[in-house]
Every structure is written in structure tokens, then in C-alpha cells.
Enzyme design. Structure first.
Site, PDB file in Angstrom:
ATOM      1  CE  LYS A   1      -0.218   0.002   5.051  1.00 40.69           C
ATOM      2  NZ  LYS A   1      -1.018  -0.370   6.239  1.00 40.69           N
TER       3      LYS A   1
ATOM      4  NE  ARG B   1      -6.787   1.003  11.815  1.00 42.73           N
ATOM      5  CZ  ARG B   1      -5.535   0.900  11.355  1.00 42.73           C
ATOM      6  NH1 ARG B   1      -4.630   1.816  11.678  1.00 42.73           N
ATOM      7  NH2 ARG B   1      -5.169  -0.111  10.591  1.00 42.73           N
TER       8      ARG B   1
ATOM      9  CE1 TYR C   1      11.895  31.766   3.995  1.00 39.68           C
ATOM     10  CE2 TYR C   1      11.524  29.400   4.180  1.00 39.68           C
ATOM     11  CZ  TYR C   1      11.550  30.551   3.422  1.00 39.68           C
ATOM     12  OH  TYR C   1      11.213  30.490   2.108  1.00 39.68           O
TER      13      TYR C   1
ATOM     14  CG  MET D   1       7.838  23.173   0.031  1.00 37.57           C
ATOM     15  SD  MET D   1       6.702  24.061  -1.035  1.00 37.57           S
ATOM     16  CE  MET D   1       5.646  24.870   0.157  1.00 37.57           C
TER      17      MET D   1
HETATM   18  C1  LIG Z   1      -0.262  -1.486   6.789  1.00 35.94           C
HETATM   19  C2  LIG Z   1      -0.874  -2.723   7.258  1.00 35.94           C
HETATM   20  C3  LIG Z   1      -0.087  -3.854   7.521  1.00 35.94           C
HETATM   21  C4  LIG Z   1       1.424  -3.837   7.492  1.00 35.94           C
HETATM   22  O1  LIG Z   1       1.832  -3.402   8.760  1.00 35.94           O
HETATM   23  P1  LIG Z   1       3.385  -3.407   9.211  1.00 35.94           P
HETATM   24  O2  LIG Z   1       3.304  -3.064  10.641  1.00 35.94           O
HETATM   25  O3  LIG Z   1       4.042  -2.335   8.400  1.00 35.94           O
HETATM   26  O4  LIG Z   1       3.901  -4.743   8.921  1.00 35.94           O
HETATM   27  C5  LIG Z   1      -0.718  -5.033   7.860  1.00 35.94           C
HETATM   28  N1  LIG Z   1      -2.064  -5.100   7.947  1.00 35.94           N
HETATM   29  C6  LIG Z   1      -2.855  -4.019   7.722  1.00 35.94           C
HETATM   30  C7  LIG Z   1      -4.338  -4.153   7.849  1.00 35.94           C
HETATM   31  C8  LIG Z   1      -2.288  -2.800   7.386  1.00 35.94           C
HETATM   32  O5  LIG Z   1      -3.084  -1.740   7.176  1.00 35.94           O
END
Ligand SMILES: *Cc1c(COP(=O)(O)O)cnc(C)c1O
Length: 401
Positions: free
Chosen positions: A51, A149, A282, A330
Site C-alpha cells: 500500500k 477501526r 527562515y 519546503m
Molecule cells: C499497513 C498494514 C499492515 C502492514 O503493517 P506493518 O506493521 O508495516 O507490517 C498489515 N495489515 C494491515 C491491515 C495494514 O493496514
């Protein structure tokens, strides 16, 4: 910023360096090695979680490297990410887990992507789309075991399971999997893990009692896969550890034999000698306390160098760690190189694999150190690397056709 004339697209889509201000170099052999290392510990199937563009490493090249090293599943957040893998010609099993309730699920079903389901609304929409297509949808039901969640909890779980079974009998849905996600996997021994594993087992029992027979059951992320055997079930979903970073905070990743895959590097594009008392960047937060040399890096918070790391961050330059001084802007930041012999164009490593474990030799910072300096976790450092940083993929073994 448009690529200069020296930038060109290679057949793998990687933009050559030369026209770029900065590169994230991704060592695909490290990804492959990390997958093998984790598989040897977990002794289950592995889902490579790609992802967020493979945590900023490039979803498609990482997916190929992970599959080549033995991962059997790919995990992504959205339909868009799942379909991008299919468009790249990857036909391995993919699970996609966050969807709008009015998602066009026909695209995912037609692309043979497993769809994670947490609500009845989503399940109905998926069953309808599958009926329209005349092909059953592969779904994986998600239970909420305490993270609050996604996933179904309480009475919603038996209801989701019952409806899934009903749709399965009708032929619109096939329940491939049952899964969930832990709250405190990165704290091995935390009592919540035992509680949540038991809640998960209960959810699984309810699903089986309702007549479901999921082929794959999965709960563990990187941390759980490495440290908590009772969370492993059939498959572990591996994100951070595959990218070579320890999920246990500042612990050395190589405690598990993991190797960070990403090196963020750039070069010095301006140098100036300044007297003591010179304000830098800055607000002139930083004032030099001696005559020194300031080196300019063309990387800032738009590229992923968190502004909140001001006053704490270091880079590797001229064989040393040199401090970033003053505010990170930036697009650029300033490094105090003292009296070191630095020339325009000299390479700078912002973070990389770091020192060998136990090595007395200093080395570049790691993404984990950057996370500490910025008050965040390495996941955010990696996924925060901006789009204008070129990704350069060093081939892994699996890439040779
Ligand atoms: C991102 C994610 C993972 C991977 O998690 P890590 O801690 O990076 O291994 C696994 N399961 C779900 C549902 C996630 O959203």
C-alpha cells in the site's frame, strides 16, 4: 519541476538520475532477502503489503521482488492500488481493504482481487456487483478485535458472517478469508495481544459455526510475525519489516537480519563560507558560533524531510555526520560542514542502511533515526518521501527475466 533533457525513462519506468535533485535508491535485493528472513522466522505464507506505493518504495517493483522471494499474497489499501498491480501484469493474489460503500466493485471482481469486507452495506454492494457480472466475488471478512477501526465487532460480526454465508450459498460470494489487525503488536507481551487473539479465535469459531470455511486466516503484521507466534495463523501481512526496518522502535533492524531497502540521497548545490554570528534559514533560528561552511541540500519538507526535525537531524556528507541547521524549508535545507573539504556536487546521504550492527564505524543516519528526530515512526518517514524524489530501483535477483 520538469525533468531536464538528461532525464529519460528506462524500460522499467525508472527515471535515470542526472536530471534529478534527489533520489530514493531502492535495493530490491534487500526486499527479497528480508522476505526470506521473515518467512524463516514466521514459517507461514507472507502477504507483502505494498500500500501507499510500497511505503514509498514503488509498489510494482517491490511486489515483483517480494513475490520472487516467496511471498504469496499482496496487500493494498484501495481498488486503485489493486488495479494498478493488475495493470502492471501482476496476477498474484491481491487483497484490497478500504473501500467506499458505493465503490464500483465490478472492477475488483473482474480483476480477481480479494475484497476485504467489514460492513453489511459493503457486502450487499459486492454481492450485487457479482450478480451483475455473473462471477462470484472473493471476499475476506474482517473482524474488529479491539483496534476500533475497520472490521465488524459485537453483534455486527455474526450478522456479517450470516449474510456472507447466505450470499455464498446463492453463489454471489466466496469467503476466502477471515482476518483482523492487532492494537499493540509492536509491544510483544502486551496483555492486549492475548485478549485480541482470543477474540479473533472466537470470531473465527462463529464464522465456522455459520458454515464458512475460510482458506486463509490472518492477523499478524510485521511486529506480530516476528515476535508473537500465536498470532501467525496461515499468513502474515508484512509491511515495515519487508522494507528492512524494525517494527520495534529504535531496536537495531539487523537483530532480525533485516536490511533497510531505501537510501535517500542528494548532492550539495551551494556552498558558502560564513563568519561567526551568521543567521541561517527562515527566522534565523540558528546562528553560527564560529566561522564555518554551509552546504545547501535541495531537499525539504515537500520531499519528506520533516520540519519538526529542526535542531536534531543529521546527514552523511564527506564521510561524517553533519548537522542540518536552521529551519527545514519546503525545498531545501542547510548543513553545517565546518572545515570539512566539501565541493559543489558532493553526494549527501540523508538516510540509508546505517552502520553494521556492532560496528564502531560511524555511518549515515537511518529512517528510524529520522523518525525519532521528527517525533514520528519510520512508516511516516518512508511514505512521506515526496513525488519529486526520483525512485531508482537497483535490480533484485527476481528482476532478471
Ligand atoms: C499497513 C498494514 C499492515 C502492514 O503493517 P506493518 O506493521 O508495516 O507490517 C498489515 N495489515 C494491515 C491491515 C495494514 O493496514
Amino acid at each position: 519541476m520538469t525533468p531536464g533533457t538528461r532525464g529519460r525513462r528506462t524500460p522499467t519506468g525508472v527515471i535515470d538520475e542526472g536530471a534529478q535533485l534527489a533520489e530514493a535508491v531502492i535495493d530490491l535485493a534487500a526486499i527479497a532477502e528480508n522476505i526470506r528472513t521473515i518467512a524463516a522466522v514466521a514459517r507461514t505464507g507472507l502477504m507483502a503489503v505494498v500500500k501507499a506505493d510500497g511505503f514509498g518504495h514503488g509498489a510494482v517493483p517491490v511486489a515483483r521482488a517480494a513475490l520472487g522471494a516467496g511471498a504469496t499474497w499482496l496487500g493494498v489499501t484501495s481498488a486503485t492500488e489493486a488495479l494498478a498491480l493488475r495493470s502492471a501484469g501482476i496476477d498474484a493474489p491481491v487483497l484490497s481493504w478500504l473501500h467506499r460503500p458505493d465503490e464500483d466493485f465490478t472492477r475488483l471482481i473482474a480483476a480477481d482481487v480479494d475484497i476485504a469486507v467489514s460492513t453489511l452495506t459493503h457486502l450487499r454492494a459486492i454481492a450485487d456487483a457479482a450478480t451483475d457480472l455473473g462471477v462470484p466475488a472473493a471476499v475476506q471478512l474482517k473482524a474488529d478485535v479491539g483496534l476500533s477501526r475497520n472490521g465488524a465487532n459485537g453483534d455486527d460480526w455474526p450478522e456479517l458472517v450470516a449474510w456472507a454465508r447466505k450470499h455464498e450459498k446463492e453463489g454471489s460470494v466466496q469467503v476466502h478469508g477471515v482476518w483482523s489487525h492487532l492494537t499493540n503488536a509492536d509491544v510483544p507481551g502486551c496483555p492486549s495481544i492475548v485478549r485480541q487473539v482470543s477474540t479473533f479465535r472466537e470470531a473465527l469459531r462463529i464464522a465456522r459455526d455459520a458454515g464458512l470455511d475460510p482458506e486463509i486466516v490472518h492477523l499478524a503484521n510485521s511486529a506480530a510475525a516476528l515476535a508473537t507466534p500465536e498470532t501467525r495463523f496461515d499468513l502474515c501481512r508484512i509491511g515495515l519489516a519487508m522494507y528492512g526496518i524494525s517494527p520495534f522502535g529504535a531496536a537495531d533492524p539487523r537483530r532480525f537480519g533485516l536490511r533497510p531497502a531505501m537510501t535517500l540521497r542528494s548532492r550539495v548545490i551551494n556552498l558558502k563560507r560564513v563568519p561567526a554570528g551568521t543567521g541561517v534559514s527562515y527566522g534565523a533560528d540558528h546562528v553560527t558560533n564560529r566561522p564555518t561552511t554551509l552546504a545547501l541540500l535541495p531537499l525539504g519538507y515537500a520531499d519528506g524531510l520533516s520540519r519538526t526535525a529542526e535542531g536534531r537531524a543529521w546527514v552523511w556528507l564527506a564521510g561524517r555526520r553533519c548537522p542540518i541547521v536552521g529551519r527545514i524549508a519546503m525545498d531545501q535545507c542547510v548543513v553545517d560542514v565546518g572545515d570539512l573539504p566539501v565541493a559543489l556536487g558532493d553526494p549527501v546521504v540523508v538516510f540509508g542502511p546505517g552502520a553494521e550492527p556492532g560496528s564502531p564505524e560511524p555511518a549515515e543516519p537511518t529512517a528510524t533515526e529520522w523518525a525519532q528526530w521528527a517525533g514520528t515512526i519510520p512508516h511516516e518517514v518512508l511514505t512521506g518521501i515526496g513525488a519529486r524524489v526520483a525512485r531508482v530501483h537497483l535490480p533484485g535477483e527476481a528482476d532478471t527475466p
